[in-house]
Design an enzyme around this catalytic site. Structure first.
Site, PDB file in Angstrom:
ATOM      1  N   ASP A  17       0.814  -1.214   0.000  1.00  0.00           N
ATOM      2  CA  ASP A  17       0.000   0.000   0.000  1.00  0.00           C
ATOM      3  C   ASP A  17       0.850   1.267   0.000  1.00  0.00           C
ATOM      4  OD1 ASP A  17      -2.312   1.460   0.073  1.00  0.00           O
ATOM      5  OD2 ASP A  17      -2.575   1.296   2.241  1.00  0.00           O
ATOM      6  N   ASN A  65     -10.249  -3.593  -6.452  1.00  0.00           N
ATOM      7  CA  ASN A  65      -9.409  -2.648  -7.208  1.00  0.00           C
ATOM      8  C   ASN A  65      -9.883  -2.395  -8.649  1.00  0.00           C
ATOM      9  OD1 ASN A  65      -6.300  -3.658  -5.597  1.00  0.00           O
ATOM     10  ND2 ASN A  65      -7.608  -1.915  -5.158  1.00  0.00           N
TER      11      ASN A  65
HETATM   12  C1  FPP Z   1      -2.051  -0.095  -3.395  1.00  0.00           C
HETATM   13  O1  FPP Z   1      -1.519   1.220  -3.305  1.00  0.00           O
HETATM   14  C2  FPP Z   1      -1.454  -0.787  -4.518  1.00  0.00           C
HETATM   15  C3  FPP Z   1      -2.133  -1.409  -5.532  1.00  0.00           C
HETATM   16  C4  FPP Z   1      -3.582  -1.475  -5.637  1.00  0.00           C
HETATM   17  C5  FPP Z   1      -1.400  -2.035  -6.648  1.00  0.00           C
HETATM   18  C6  FPP Z   1      -0.213  -2.862  -6.273  1.00  0.00           C
HETATM   19  C7  FPP Z   1       0.470  -3.192  -7.489  1.00  0.00           C
HETATM   20  C8  FPP Z   1       1.800  -3.153  -7.660  1.00  0.00           C
HETATM   21  C9  FPP Z   1       2.792  -2.835  -6.602  1.00  0.00           C
HETATM   22  C10 FPP Z   1       2.307  -3.369  -9.021  1.00  0.00           C
HETATM   23  C11 FPP Z   1       2.935  -4.580  -9.472  1.00  0.00           C
HETATM   24  C12 FPP Z   1       3.056  -5.749  -8.641  1.00  0.00           C
HETATM   25  C13 FPP Z   1       3.656  -6.866  -9.095  1.00  0.00           C
HETATM   26  C14 FPP Z   1       3.524  -8.073  -8.288  1.00  0.00           C
HETATM   27  C15 FPP Z   1       4.397  -6.918 -10.355  1.00  0.00           C
HETATM   28  P1  FPP Z   1      -2.478   2.452  -3.544  1.00  0.00           P
HETATM   29  O2  FPP Z   1      -2.547   2.733  -4.994  1.00  0.00           O
HETATM   30  O3  FPP Z   1      -3.811   2.163  -2.911  1.00  0.00           O
HETATM   31  O4  FPP Z   1      -1.753   3.614  -2.802  1.00  0.00           O
HETATM   32  P2  FPP Z   1      -2.457   4.846  -2.071  1.00  0.00           P
HETATM   33  O5  FPP Z   1      -3.178   4.256  -0.886  1.00  0.00           O
HETATM   34  O6  FPP Z   1      -1.313   5.710  -1.687  1.00  0.00           O
HETATM   35  O7  FPP Z   1      -3.384   5.481  -3.054  1.00  0.00           O
END
Ligand code: FPP
Length: 236
Positions: A17, A65
């Site tokens: 996150d 998501n």
């Molecule tokens: C949450 O942070 C993250 C995600 C929904 C996506 C996670 C995906 C990756 C790290 C990309 C690739 C992974 C692999 C395994 C290749 P957020 O976007 O909710 O962050 P925020 O809370 O700051 O908005």
């Protein structure tokens, strides 16, 4: 590096996150944060393999998501494709790759890549890396219940064989043991539908570090904290 002789968790779950906030702080688009988050995934996978962790699970994409803007979802899917192509080298290190969640929502290319990596690494007995993609803890339980109903209908089991162990084995995690430690960076302190069945007795570690910045020294801190806790599993 984590102190030798430290009690290592067998299975660590990571909630990746804070990618969006990491990018925003730098005046960059959210997708840039995901790209850096993917690098952190590689970094932490390699470090866990080096120090001898047996199972790691990453919450890469939840069933919720999909409701993000299409542009962001598309960028994450593109990253998955890139990284899963690169993941071939992980399978060469005796790592077993598994995907948790319903693959049918992904496009054929991604789905084939996931299945191919699973098939290729099925018998590897090194670390297991599980990627929770289109995953939700509640959906996982529904999946297990459907599997059990199927076994019952086919007369492969009887009703009195339905117990916690049977449900556990029919979850997406299959033979992966329960999570010992769940790590959530970025300051949020919730599970967000990640491994809800499997984390019944897990320890939780929260940190304000945003996922793209999360590195070996942050993991070492979490492991030291974990090693200092007395786990009683409901006993005294
Ligand atoms: C949450 O942070 C993250 C995600 C929904 C996506 C996670 C995906 C990756 C790290 C990309 C690739 C992974 C692999 C395994 C290749 P957020 O976007 O909710 O962050 P925020 O809370 O700051 O908005």
């Amino acid at each position: 590096m984590a102190e030798k002789n430290i009690i290592l968790p067998v299975h660590i779950g990571f909630i990746m996150d804070g990618n969006g906030r990491w990018a925003k702080k730098r005046g960059m688009p959210r997708t840039f944060g995901h790209r850096e988050g993917a690098k952190a995934f590689r970094r932490i996978t390699e470090y866990c393999n080096d120090i001898g962790v047996k199972y790691i699970t990453f919450y890469a994409f939840s069933t919720e998501n999909w409701s993000r803007p299409k542009e962001e979802v598309d960028a994450i899917m593109k990253l998955f494709k890139e990284y899963l192509l690169e993941a071939n080298d992980l399978t060469e290190k005796n790592i077993r790759l598994v995907f948790l969640g319903d693959k049918s929502r992904f496009d054929t290319e991604l789905r084939n890549r996931m299945t191919d990596l699973e098939d290729k690494s099925r018998d590897h007995d090194g670390m297991t890396v599980a990627l929770a993609m289109n995953y939700g803890g509640r959906d996982d339980i529904v999946y297990a219940v459907k599997n059990v109903v199927h076994l019952l209908k086919e007369n492969k089991i009887s009703e009195d064989e339905i117990n916690e162990d049977l449900i556990t084995r029919n979850l997406y995690t299959g033979d992966i043991p329960d999570a010992d430690l769940i790590i959530r960076p970025s300051g949020e302190k919730r599970l967000s539908n990640f491994l809800i069945w499997q984390s019944s007795y897990a320890e939780f570690y929260f940190t304000d570090v945003l996922w793209p910045d999360f590195g070996p020294s942050d993991l070492d801190r979490a492991l030291e904290d974990y090693a200092s806790r007395g786990r009683r599993f409901g006993g005294v």
